[in-house]
Design an enzyme around this catalytic site. Structure first.
Site, PDB file in Angstrom:
ATOM      1  N   TYR A  58       0.833  -1.217   0.000  1.00 27.82           N
ATOM      2  CA  TYR A  58       0.000   0.000   0.000  1.00 27.82           C
ATOM      3  C   TYR A  58       0.862   1.260   0.000  1.00 27.82           C
ATOM      4  O   TYR A  58       1.782   1.413   0.801  1.00 27.82           O
ATOM      5  CB  TYR A  58      -0.925   0.022   1.214  1.00 27.82           C
ATOM      6  CG  TYR A  58      -1.683   1.329   1.338  1.00 27.82           C
ATOM      7  CD1 TYR A  58      -2.731   1.623   0.470  1.00 27.82           C
ATOM      8  CD2 TYR A  58      -1.314   2.292   2.280  1.00 27.82           C
ATOM      9  CE1 TYR A  58      -3.410   2.832   0.546  1.00 27.82           C
ATOM     10  CE2 TYR A  58      -1.985   3.506   2.368  1.00 27.82           C
ATOM     11  CZ  TYR A  58      -3.032   3.762   1.489  1.00 27.82           C
ATOM     12  OH  TYR A  58      -3.688   4.960   1.560  1.00 27.82           O
ATOM     13  N   HIS A  88      -3.812  16.414  -2.576  1.00 30.98           N
ATOM     14  CA  HIS A  88      -4.192  16.510  -1.165  1.00 30.98           C
ATOM     15  C   HIS A  88      -4.017  17.922  -0.596  1.00 30.98           C
ATOM     16  O   HIS A  88      -4.495  18.208   0.506  1.00 30.98           O
ATOM     17  CB  HIS A  88      -3.372  15.522  -0.332  1.00 30.98           C
ATOM     18  CG  HIS A  88      -3.815  14.091  -0.490  1.00 30.98           C
ATOM     19  ND1 HIS A  88      -4.089  13.534  -1.707  1.00 30.98           N
ATOM     20  CD2 HIS A  88      -4.029  13.107   0.424  1.00 30.98           C
ATOM     21  CE1 HIS A  88      -4.449  12.268  -1.555  1.00 30.98           C
ATOM     22  NE2 HIS A  88      -4.434  11.984  -0.268  1.00 30.98           N
ATOM     23  N   ASN A 200       1.311  11.540   6.022  1.00 31.99           N
ATOM     24  CA  ASN A 200       0.425  10.644   6.764  1.00 31.99           C
ATOM     25  C   ASN A 200       0.826  10.639   8.241  1.00 31.99           C
ATOM     26  O   ASN A 200       1.584   9.790   8.692  1.00 31.99           O
ATOM     27  CB  ASN A 200       0.532   9.232   6.166  1.00 31.99           C
ATOM     28  CG  ASN A 200      -0.735   8.440   6.380  1.00 31.99           C
ATOM     29  OD1 ASN A 200      -1.539   8.761   7.241  1.00 31.99           O
ATOM     30  ND2 ASN A 200      -0.910   7.388   5.595  1.00 31.99           N
ATOM     31  N   TYR A 283     -17.753  29.846  47.063  1.00 28.49           N
ATOM     32  CA  TYR A 283     -17.038  28.780  46.357  1.00 28.49           C
ATOM     33  C   TYR A 283     -15.923  29.304  45.453  1.00 28.49           C
ATOM     34  O   TYR A 283     -14.879  28.663  45.312  1.00 28.49           O
ATOM     35  CB  TYR A 283     -18.014  27.965  45.499  1.00 28.49           C
ATOM     36  CG  TYR A 283     -18.928  27.051  46.268  1.00 28.49           C
ATOM     37  CD1 TYR A 283     -18.915  27.008  47.658  1.00 28.49           C
ATOM     38  CD2 TYR A 283     -19.812  26.217  45.592  1.00 28.49           C
ATOM     39  CE1 TYR A 283     -19.760  26.160  48.352  1.00 28.49           C
ATOM     40  CE2 TYR A 283     -20.662  25.364  46.276  1.00 28.49           C
ATOM     41  CZ  TYR A 283     -20.628  25.340  47.658  1.00 28.49           C
ATOM     42  OH  TYR A 283     -21.466  24.499  48.342  1.00 28.49           O
ATOM     43  N   ARG A 286     -13.190  29.793  48.056  1.00 26.38           N
ATOM     44  CA  ARG A 286     -12.898  28.653  48.914  1.00 26.38           C
ATOM     45  C   ARG A 286     -12.512  27.405  48.118  1.00 26.38           C
ATOM     46  O   ARG A 286     -11.710  26.579  48.569  1.00 26.38           O
ATOM     47  CB  ARG A 286     -14.122  28.362  49.783  1.00 26.38           C
ATOM     48  CG  ARG A 286     -13.866  27.330  50.854  1.00 26.38           C
ATOM     49  CD  ARG A 286     -15.055  27.018  51.764  1.00 26.38           C
ATOM     50  NE  ARG A 286     -16.299  27.675  51.494  1.00 26.38           N
ATOM     51  CZ  ARG A 286     -17.491  27.079  51.566  1.00 26.38           C
ATOM     52  NH1 ARG A 286     -17.568  25.796  51.874  1.00 26.38           N
ATOM     53  NH2 ARG A 286     -18.598  27.746  51.340  1.00 26.38           N
ATOM     54  N   PHE A 332      -2.056   6.538  12.257  1.00 27.05           N
ATOM     55  CA  PHE A 332      -2.349   7.927  11.891  1.00 27.05           C
ATOM     56  C   PHE A 332      -3.634   8.444  12.532  1.00 27.05           C
ATOM     57  O   PHE A 332      -3.932   9.626  12.455  1.00 27.05           O
ATOM     58  CB  PHE A 332      -2.489   8.043  10.373  1.00 27.05           C
ATOM     59  CG  PHE A 332      -3.412   7.003   9.797  1.00 27.05           C
ATOM     60  CD1 PHE A 332      -4.776   7.041  10.033  1.00 27.05           C
ATOM     61  CD2 PHE A 332      -2.906   5.973   9.019  1.00 27.05           C
ATOM     62  CE1 PHE A 332      -5.624   6.068   9.516  1.00 27.05           C
ATOM     63  CE2 PHE A 332      -3.752   4.998   8.488  1.00 27.05           C
ATOM     64  CZ  PHE A 332      -5.111   5.050   8.743  1.00 27.05           C
ATOM     65  N   GLU A 417     -12.399   4.957   4.608  1.00 27.44           N
ATOM     66  CA  GLU A 417     -11.981   5.620   5.848  1.00 27.44           C
ATOM     67  C   GLU A 417     -13.256   6.096   6.544  1.00 27.44           C
ATOM     68  O   GLU A 417     -13.668   7.243   6.434  1.00 27.44           O
ATOM     69  CB  GLU A 417     -11.019   6.760   5.507  1.00 27.44           C
ATOM     70  CG  GLU A 417      -9.772   6.221   4.813  1.00 27.44           C
ATOM     71  CD  GLU A 417      -8.917   7.281   4.135  1.00 27.44           C
ATOM     72  OE1 GLU A 417      -9.252   8.478   4.260  1.00 27.44           O
ATOM     73  OE2 GLU A 417      -7.925   6.908   3.483  1.00 27.44           O
TER      74      GLU A 417
END
Length: 502
Positions: A58, A88, A200, A283, A286, A332, A417
């Site tokens: 791959y 990309h 990646n 609060y 404190r 990834f 994916e």
């Protein structure tokens, strides 16, 4: 780019968050260790052997994502890697700041230096030289799903290595080719596996998390001393921070916060005892150790998680030179970073939440016993009235930003994916929350310093110093004036940690 001579030696295993910040913000140069370079060479030899043998692997001899069943061989292997980067590099939105880009580059270099990714030595050194010579790719902030790595952001980083895209050099925006030429570098041509190895990974989200962690630690320490100043301004009761109280609920962060508050208040003549003015504080005074302490514990968890990620292999496939295995997996996937970013955003936002409540107590005469809105001539002057509005507005904005990104997922690549982390979105939101919290604390810092003016007596060791730091740049408010410059100056002190450290 800078005058430093000492390099940060990277081997893929020991990079600390503080060092990432130094590379990002101080332009500390990078150098790879001899061992790292040898590991890179061994990994590359493994890739070249697989290409020669025409093995089906791959991203090396196949396409990507849904196209993983399409074989690519011979001269097309190089074209495949270049096409990967160009296709990309489709991010959108405003570009990341230079410091985020530099952190991203450093983290990617460190991951590749581990020697599990198959990149060539000369390609990795090209990225090192870009970072060292101040070539900063223009990387849009939007477009990463946070699984399959930060593909779009990292692709924009790699474009410049090819002489494409855009980059800044010394603040000047140039084409990728011109930016490289400006510093004496030439474009490279990617070989098999290299494009995938470069993009990646989780470095866009990890870079932002590393910077946010550093800033969060500064903000937390500043929050402690500012809270102590408010305690003095309202004559609070430090007995609530007694170590024996926190020993019986032994959360480390809670104990540390109580300890810090007592250190900041040491020697103060501005506090009160139980029953002297009131039996208990509200609060927001404190419970400071319980709230700030929970943030401390969260920060430590996230620090550990991100430190681990900074020295991880997060691409795919991963090459194991000792066994000869090439394993396609999911390192990834950004889920650990997504959770960490969302968790830290919630924890830091709570510093702002409780700070705004303390500011309300400072400006509200029914709660403080001080002049309304901390002005000497109320009615004619509004004093700190609207600063509390601003704090409330920013706190409300943080609540929206703290909706977790990590619970979302959208399938991609034709459902190959089919689950993603949205970790980069979580990290981007986190940085905004940290910046917003700094602003809210700056408002309390300014208001507490003004409130202190209406009392008498010696301030504590830490609070006195913080008060003096503020008064060096901002004078007491006697009558209404434009508050924005004062708030910006106070914000700068909080952001830099000046009120805690020199």
């Amino acid at each position: 780019m800078n005058n430093q001579t000492q390099c940060m030696k990277l081997d893929g295993n020991q990079l600390r968050i503080e060092e990432v910040v130094s590379i990002a913000r101080s332009a500390t140069p990078i150098e790879l260790t001899a061992e790292a370079l040898e590991n890179v060479r061994r990994s590359r030899a493994m890739v070249e052997k697989m290409v020669d043998e025409k093995r089906v692997v791959y991203g090396i001899t196949t396409g990507f994502g849904k196209f993983s069943d399409v074989m690519v061989q011979g001269e097309d292997s190089s074209k495949l890697q270049e096409n990967l980067i160009m296709s990309h590099a489709c991010g959108m939105g405003e570009p990341y700041s230079v410091e985020v880009v530099r952190a991203m580059m450093a983290l990617r270099i460190n991951a590749l230096a581990k020697g599990y990714s198959g990149i060539r030595e000369e390609t990795l050194l090209h990225l090192v030289e870009m970072c060292n010579r101040g070539v900063h790719p223009v990387i849009p902030q939007q477009g990463s799903l946070g699984a399959s790595g930060d593909l779009a952001p990292l692709a924009h980083m790699v474009l410049v290595m090819l002489g494409k895209g855009q980059a800044t050099v010394n603040g000047r925006l140039l084409s990728g080719a011109d930016a490289l030429h400006e510093v004496g570098l030439s474009p490279i041509r990617l070989q098999a596996k290299e494009g995938l190895a470069l993009i990646n990974g989780t470095q866009a989200m990890s870079a932002q998390l590393a910077l946010a962690l550093h800033d969060s630690r500064v903000v937390l320490e500043s929050a402690e001393v500012i809270a102590a100043m408010t305690i003095e301004a309202l004559r609070g009761i430090p007995k609530a921070f007694d170590p024996q109280l926190h020993l019986v609920r032994p959360h480390p962060g809670q104990q540390e916060s109580a300890k810090r508050l007592l250190q900041h208040l040491a020697g103060s003549k501005r506090t009160s005892e139980q029953g002297e003015l009131r039996v208990q504080d509200p609060y927001s005074l404190r419970c400071i150790p319980q709230v700030h302490g929970a943030t401390r514990d969260t920060l430590e968890y996230v620090w550990t998680t991100v430190s681990r990620e900074c020295n991880s292999v997060t691409d795919n496939p991963i090459l194991f030179t000792e066994t000869g295995d090439v394993i396609s997996g999911g390192n990834f996937h950004g889920q650990p970073m997504a959770f960490a970013a969302d968790f830290l955003a919630i924890a830091i936002a709570e510093l702002a939440n409780i700070s705004e409540r303390r500011t309300e107590r400072l400006v509200n005469p029914q709660l403080s016993g001080l002049p309304g809105f901390l002005t000497e001539n109320g009615g004619l002057h509004s004093g700190f009235m609207i600063t509390q509005y601003v704090a409330a507005s920013i706190v409300s904005e943080n609540k929206v930003l703290c909706h977790p990104a990590s619970v979302d997922s959208i399938p991609s690549s034709a459902n190959q994916e089919d689950h993603v982390s949205m970790g980069t979105t979580a990290a981007r939101k986190l940085r905004t929350v940290v910046a917003n919290t700094t602003k809210v604390l700056a408002i309390e810092y300014l208001a507490a310093s003004q409130a202190i003016e209406f009392g008498t007596g010696e301030l504590g060791a830490g609070t006195g110093r913080a008060y003096e730091q503020l008064r060096k740049v901002i004078s007491r408010l006697h009558e209404d004036r434009e508050m924005h410059p004062d708030l910006a100056a106070a914000e700068d002190l909080v952001q830099k940690g000046t009120l805690v450290w020199e």
